[in-house]
Write a protein that holds these residues in place. Structure first.
Motif, short mmCIF file in Angstrom:
data_model
loop_
_atom_site.label_atom_id
_atom_site.label_comp_id
_atom_site.label_asym_id
_atom_site.label_seq_id
_atom_site.Cartn_x
_atom_site.Cartn_y
_atom_site.Cartn_z
N GLU A 217 0.82 -1.20 0.00
CA GLU A 217 0.00 0.00 0.00
C GLU A 217 0.86 1.26 0.00
OE1 GLU A 217 -4.30 -1.21 1.85
OE2 GLU A 217 -2.86 -0.29 3.23
N ARG A 221 0.73 4.09 -2.92
CA ARG A 221 0.00 5.27 -2.47
C ARG A 221 0.18 6.51 -3.36
NH1 ARG A 221 0.76 4.76 2.50
NH2 ARG A 221 -1.28 3.86 2.89
N GLY A 229 -6.71 2.26 -0.43
CA GLY A 229 -5.82 1.12 -0.28
C GLY A 229 -6.48 -0.14 -0.79
N SER A 247 -7.94 1.30 3.89
CA SER A 247 -6.56 0.81 3.84
C SER A 247 -6.40 -0.33 4.84
CB SER A 247 -5.60 1.95 4.19
OG SER A 247 -4.33 1.45 4.55
#
Length: 334
Positions: A217, A221, A229, A247
């Motif tokens: 993640e 990003r 996420g 996320s």
């Protein structure tokens, strides 16, 4: 014409495992069981695979493990698994963005490639027949949607059969059938970072798997625009849904599955270290590049060391640590 050969598509999860057990008990033919390994199944799944392959072997059921073989690495270090593919491209699985190409590339295509070279299948096709392929869709509402979609996909090479739906079995019935065979019930089959995982599945992951999720993640990003996420967007918990963030890293933090300092330092250091590693490998001929899997091995050792150290982002040791880690090697540390 001889009897068409029968292949079972085995995902090493509950449904397809129960399907094979029951077919074997009924004496129905299974000429081959294929498991397509994306290299990133859950650790619990990999523990179950040899156990069930032994069970099948004892009953005269042949099985093979097949894999997608990446070949065109362009300027990337060579990768062999779907996790390494995601990290190389700084992205997340297609299911996060509403697609489904992961299964086609890493599951379906390797099975079809293997079958294309299998003599019983070639002989069947030469005679104008179709190979019978067993699919473990159960009778639940979720699998009913998948089944209806599959029905419109005709293939001149295969006749698809769905035994669990013929029997009216849902997932609970499948789990009971596995237990009745004195076998452990395997976890739901999926990559350990799949965006379709439920919170309880994440709770069961190992530390090594959780670390890769945090890295994946963090690596992706900067390129994310409409999703947070692997879980896309937060679930608030309405209508009985389990609340969770978008996320999985934040879920890991909230539930204390990894120490906060370890999460922070993986996010702070590892993505840049990976970029450094990729840049160094890009300057080398493909045959001399260090595989991505070696870098991930070092990442795990380095991440483990973070449990006993705490560095601020501007710590002067950080730059040298990042440099050592980026180059790889058994002594690399963050």
């Amino acid at each position: 014409m001889t009897r068409p050969p029968v292949i079972a598509a085995w995902g090493a999860g509950v449904d397809s495992t129960a399907m094979i057990i029951e077919l074997a008990e009924r004496g129905e033919p299974i000429d081959m069981v294929l498991f397509a390994d994306p290299g990133s199944e859950k650790n619990q799944t990999y523990a179950f695979i040899p156990l069930f392959r032994t069970w099948m072997e004892e009953r005269g059921i042949a099985s093979e493990i097949v894999r997608y073989q990446p070949r065109n690495f362009k300027h990337w270090p060579p990768y062999a698994t779907i996790a390494e593919n995601m990290l190389s491209n700084a992205t997340l699985p297609s299911v996060v963005f509403g697609g489904g190409s992961c299964s086609q590339k890493w599951k379906v295509a390797p099975q079809e490639a293997w079958t294309a070279g299998w003599e019983p299948a070639r002989r069947c096709w030469d005679e104008g027949g179709r190979v019978t392929k067993l699919i473990g869709y159960d009778a639940s509402a979720r699998d009913t949607q998948r089944y209806r979609h599959a029905l419109v996909c005709e293939d001149p090479r295969y006749h698809y059969r769905y035994p669990l739906r013929e029997w009216g079995w849902d997932r609970a019935r499948c789990a009971a059938r596995i237990a009745a065979a004195d076998l452990p019930v395997p976890p739901k089959s999926s990559c350990f970072f799949c965006g379709a995982m439920k919170p309880d599945e994440v709770m069961d992951l190992s530390i090594d798997e959780l670390r890769v999720i945090v890295l994946m993640e963090a690596r992706a990003r900067p390129r994310l625009r409409n999703v947070q996420g692997l879980w896309r967007k937060p679930v608030l918990g309405c209508r009985g849904a389990i609340p969770r963030p978008g996320s999985i890293t934040e879920f890991i933090r909230e539930r204390g599955l990894l120490p906060p300092s370890e999460i922070d330092q993986i996010m702070d250091i590892a993505p840049d270290a990976l970029l450094d590693f990729q840049a160094a490998q890009a300057a080398l001929p493909v045959e001399k590049r260090t595989p991505m899997g070696d870098w991930l091995y070092d990442f795990q050792h380095a991440a483990a060391a973070l449990r006993t150290t705490t560095r601020l982002p501007d710590d002067p040791e950080r730059a040298s640590a990042r440099s050592r880690f980026s180059q790889g090697g058994p002594d690399a540390t963050l």
